[in-house]
Scaffold this motif. Structure first.
Motif, short mmCIF file in Angstrom:
data_model
loop_
_atom_site.label_atom_id
_atom_site.label_comp_id
_atom_site.label_asym_id
_atom_site.label_seq_id
_atom_site.Cartn_x
_atom_site.Cartn_y
_atom_site.Cartn_z
N LYS A 169 0.84 -1.21 0.00
CA LYS A 169 0.00 0.00 0.00
C LYS A 169 0.87 1.26 0.00
O LYS A 169 0.68 2.14 -0.84
CB LYS A 169 -0.91 0.02 1.24
CG LYS A 169 -1.84 -1.18 1.35
CD LYS A 169 -2.65 -1.17 2.62
CE LYS A 169 -1.84 -1.47 3.88
NZ LYS A 169 -1.23 -2.80 3.91
N SER A 170 1.82 1.29 0.94
CA SER A 170 2.68 2.47 1.04
C SER A 170 3.50 2.62 -0.24
O SER A 170 3.68 3.73 -0.75
CB SER A 170 3.61 2.35 2.25
OG SER A 170 2.85 2.07 3.40
N SER A 171 3.97 1.48 -0.78
CA SER A 171 4.78 1.53 -2.02
C SER A 171 3.97 2.10 -3.16
O SER A 171 4.49 2.87 -3.98
CB SER A 171 5.26 0.13 -2.40
OG SER A 171 5.98 -0.44 -1.35
N LEU B 148 6.77 7.58 2.06
CA LEU B 148 6.27 6.71 3.14
C LEU B 148 7.25 5.58 3.38
O LEU B 148 7.87 5.07 2.43
CB LEU B 148 4.91 6.13 2.76
CG LEU B 148 3.73 7.09 2.71
CD1 LEU B 148 2.56 6.45 1.98
CD2 LEU B 148 3.31 7.50 4.12
N ASP B 149 7.36 5.16 4.64
CA ASP B 149 8.25 4.04 4.96
C ASP B 149 7.70 2.76 4.36
O ASP B 149 6.49 2.50 4.39
CB ASP B 149 8.35 3.85 6.48
CG ASP B 149 9.16 4.97 7.09
OD1 ASP B 149 9.91 5.63 6.33
OD2 ASP B 149 9.00 5.20 8.31
N VAL B 150 8.62 1.96 3.83
CA VAL B 150 8.25 0.71 3.18
C VAL B 150 9.16 -0.38 3.71
O VAL B 150 10.36 -0.18 3.85
CB VAL B 150 8.47 0.88 1.65
CG1 VAL B 150 8.61 -0.44 0.97
CG2 VAL B 150 7.36 1.72 1.03
N THR C 45 4.69 -2.33 8.77
CA THR C 45 5.38 -1.04 8.82
C THR C 45 4.48 0.12 9.23
O THR C 45 4.70 0.73 10.28
CB THR C 45 5.99 -0.72 7.43
OG1 THR C 45 6.70 -1.86 6.99
CG2 THR C 45 6.91 0.48 7.49
N THR C 46 3.49 0.39 8.40
CA THR C 46 2.65 1.57 8.67
C THR C 46 1.84 1.32 9.95
O THR C 46 1.13 0.32 10.04
CB THR C 46 1.71 1.82 7.49
OG1 THR C 46 2.48 1.80 6.30
CG2 THR C 46 0.99 3.14 7.63
N ASP C 47 2.01 2.21 10.94
CA ASP C 47 1.28 1.97 12.19
C ASP C 47 0.29 3.08 12.51
O ASP C 47 -0.29 3.13 13.58
CB ASP C 47 2.24 1.73 13.36
CG ASP C 47 3.11 2.93 13.61
OD1 ASP C 47 3.02 3.91 12.83
OD2 ASP C 47 3.89 2.91 14.59
N VAL D 11 -4.64 8.18 1.33
CA VAL D 11 -4.56 7.82 2.75
C VAL D 11 -3.96 6.42 2.92
O VAL D 11 -4.49 5.44 2.38
CB VAL D 11 -5.96 7.86 3.40
CG1 VAL D 11 -5.86 7.62 4.90
CG2 VAL D 11 -6.65 9.18 3.13
N ASP D 12 -2.86 6.36 3.64
CA ASP D 12 -2.22 5.08 3.92
C ASP D 12 -2.74 4.58 5.27
O ASP D 12 -2.98 5.37 6.18
CB ASP D 12 -0.70 5.28 3.99
CG ASP D 12 0.05 3.96 3.88
OD1 ASP D 12 -0.60 2.93 3.58
OD2 ASP D 12 1.28 3.95 4.09
N THR D 13 -2.94 3.25 5.38
CA THR D 13 -3.46 2.70 6.65
C THR D 13 -2.61 1.52 7.11
O THR D 13 -1.94 0.89 6.30
CB THR D 13 -4.91 2.20 6.48
OG1 THR D 13 -4.91 1.15 5.51
CG2 THR D 13 -5.85 3.30 6.06
MG LIG Z 1 2.56 0.55 4.72
#
Ligand SMILES: [Mg+2]
Ligand SMILES: Nc1nc2c(ncn2[C@@H]2O[C@H](COP(=O)(O)OP(=O)(O)OP(=O)(O)O)[C@@H](O)[C@H]2O)c(=O)[nH]1
Length: 510
Positions: free
Chosen positions: A74-76, A87-89, A94-96, A142-144
């Protein structure tokens, strides 16, 4: 001179702005209308929905929300769209937090993060793509946190869904659409958002044949899940742009065309409208529940009443009749004695004293017994009525004025009895001979009390129903007014259609 397209765009924006204002007011109205009820229902659900609807209209941006299993990319994908690694990948969960990515001219290329609250952060980036496509309506990607990634913020993401306008469900081609993902997707579909499915990591499978098979399977599964009305599906790789069949650009173009579409403004408006629809449904369900509850109370009252009016009253009548025949006998006896004493030589006062003492001894004793029985019975009736109420799983308080009404049901028969004794003692003949009428008055009093009680309950129920109906009518009228006001003004056909659908739906519900 402004071009026609430009003018149209501005007009649409103006109308959109006006409608947004209207919806805001509408939400506020509904909030006021139901504020008291929400407290009474003790249910934060409706309040949360109103807040979400309000947040959505207040945010003049289209929210495109990426959800899916952790590690799906998702972030990628967001990074690929933005054109920088903002965004961190990572291969691990990862995504918190929920991260709203938006364009800002002043922001650095790699982004600038601010915390909005405990669960949500804002990431401002300087992105040509986001800027270019945010002219009609600002877009936020929006990243989740990933599903199953073990972050407690998963629940927060769930709470965020109602606010979003488009949901991009992301999965990885290696294990695209497993059972868990399917369940989650079905659940998300309940929010009735625009859905897009992205099957990412296309580069992980090298055999064309294998890719074809996965594609077929995914399309088939989706068609089954959505009964033929499948959402758009894209097979992408966010890291290997060069591989054949990568639909990342197609996905990007699809989002662009969605944003260019005049209907986009309407899509944005539909989110709070749907939330309001849901609220009306919710309120209707609550109302039905309450109606059932009132029915139950009414039934309970009828049972109590049947008991009181049936068993107790029969018993009462039997005793009355017994007492009346006793009285008749005693009076006959009294008259006989009067005739007997008439010819006897004696002081009149002594004669009367004798007569009433005798009458008092025989009949007065019966009255005392009867009063004793009556007091005891009323006690029992109250207890029995309470038992009925409890058996129905209800509290006395559930039935309006139940205990106080019952307490007052005991007619003053006991007092009448005492009155009678007093009358004998004071030789008040008028009172004495008028007394028999008193019994019937007493009897009528029960009937009056019962009727008053039944009337009271019926009125309560009716009033409550009327109030509910009025509130719902007002709600319906507000929605209708709001929609109707804008049908004439707006040239946005799409919204018109949506609004009409809303009315239809509302009509079905109400
Ligand atoms: Mg992520
Ligand atoms: N081969 C390949 N790897 C990818 C692709 N997209 C992402 N990845 C890798 O997959 C891993 C997970 O990517 P993320 O973007 O962090 O995934 P995510 O869905 O955001 O994961 P969470 O934040 O944990 O929910 C990273 O190591 C990425 O480099 C892709 O298209 N192909």
């Amino acid at each position: 001179m402004m071009e026609t397209g430009e003018t149209e765009k501005l007009r649409s924006l103006d109308t959109h702005e006006a409608i947004r204002e209207e919806i805001k007011n509408l939400i506020e109205k509904i909030r006021c209308l139901y504020e008291e009820r929400v407290l009474e229902w003790g249910d934060g659900d409706i309040d949360a929905r109103l807040k979400n609807a309000a947040k959505n209209v207040e945010d003049p941006a289209l929210l495109v929300c990426f959800v899916g299993k952790y590690n799906a990319g998702k972030s990628s994908l967001i990074n690929a769209l933005v054109g920088a690694r903002v965004l961190d990948v990572d291969i691990n969960p990862t995504t918190d937090k929920i991260i709203e990515v938006e364009h800002a001219d002043s922001a650095p290329k790699d982004g600038e993060k601010t915390r909005l609250d405990e669960h949500i952060a804002r990431l401002r980036v300087n992105s040509d793509w986001l800027k270019h496509h945010s002219q009609m309506l600002k877009i936020k990607l929006v990243d989740t946190p990933g599903i199953d990634g073990g972050h407690q913020d998963e629940a927060t993401a769930e709470a965020y869904y109602p606010r979003t306008d488009i949901i991009v469900f992301t999965t990885s081609i290696e294990q695209a659409m497993n059972i868990k993902e399917e369940e989650h997707l079905k659940h998300i579909a309940d929010y009735k958002k625009d859905l897009i499915l992205v099957v990412n990591k296309l580069d992980m499978i090298h055999s064309f044949d294998e890719i074809r098979k996965v594609k077929e399977r995914v399309r088939h599964e989706m068609s089954r899940m959505f009964s033929g009305v499948t959402p758009p599906i894209f097979f992408t790789s966010s890291v290997r742009t060069d591989i054949p069949g990568n639909e990342l650009e197609k996905f990007r173009e699809y989002l662009e065309s969605t944003l260019r579409d005049r209907g986009i403004l309407n899509k944005k408006l539909r989110t709070p409208m749907n939330a309001l629809d849901d609220i009306v449904k919710f309120i209707r369900a609550k109302k039905d529940e309450e109606e059932q509850d009132i029915d139950r109370k009414e039934r309970a009252w009828k049972q109590v009443n049947a008991y009181m009016m049936g068993h107790f009253r029969n018993e009462l009548n039997r005793k009355y009749n017994g007492l009346l025949s006793d009285k008749k006998e005693s009076l006959d006896n009294l008259i006989k004695q009067i005739y007997y004493l008439k010819d006897k030589e004696s002081n009149d006062d002594v004669k009367v004293d004798y007569l009433f003492d005798d009458f008092n001894r025989t009949y007065g004793q019966r009255v005392k017994e009867f009063n004793g029985w009556l007091e005891k019975s009323i006690d029992e009736v109250c207890k029995e009525a309470l038992k009925i109420v409890n058996r129905l799983g209800m509290q006395v308080d559930d039935i309006p004025h139940f205990p106080s009404q019952l307490e007052h049901v005991p007619l003053r028969v006991g007092d009448k009895g005492r009155d009678y004794e007093d009358a004998i003692r004071s030789r008040n003949r008028k009172k004495l001979f008028g007394w028999s009428i008193g019994w019937f008055v007493g009897d009528r009093k029960i009937e009056k009390k019962r009727k008053a009680l039944v009337d009271y309950i019926e009125k309560e129920v009716e009033e409550q129903n009327k109030e509910e109906e009025k509130a719902l009518e007002r709600l319906q009228k507000n929605l209708r007014d709001h929609i109707m006001n804008h049908l004439g003004l707006s040239d946005m056909e799409y919204f018109k259609e949506e609004a009409e659908k809303s009315i239809e739906k509302m009509d079905e519900i109400l």
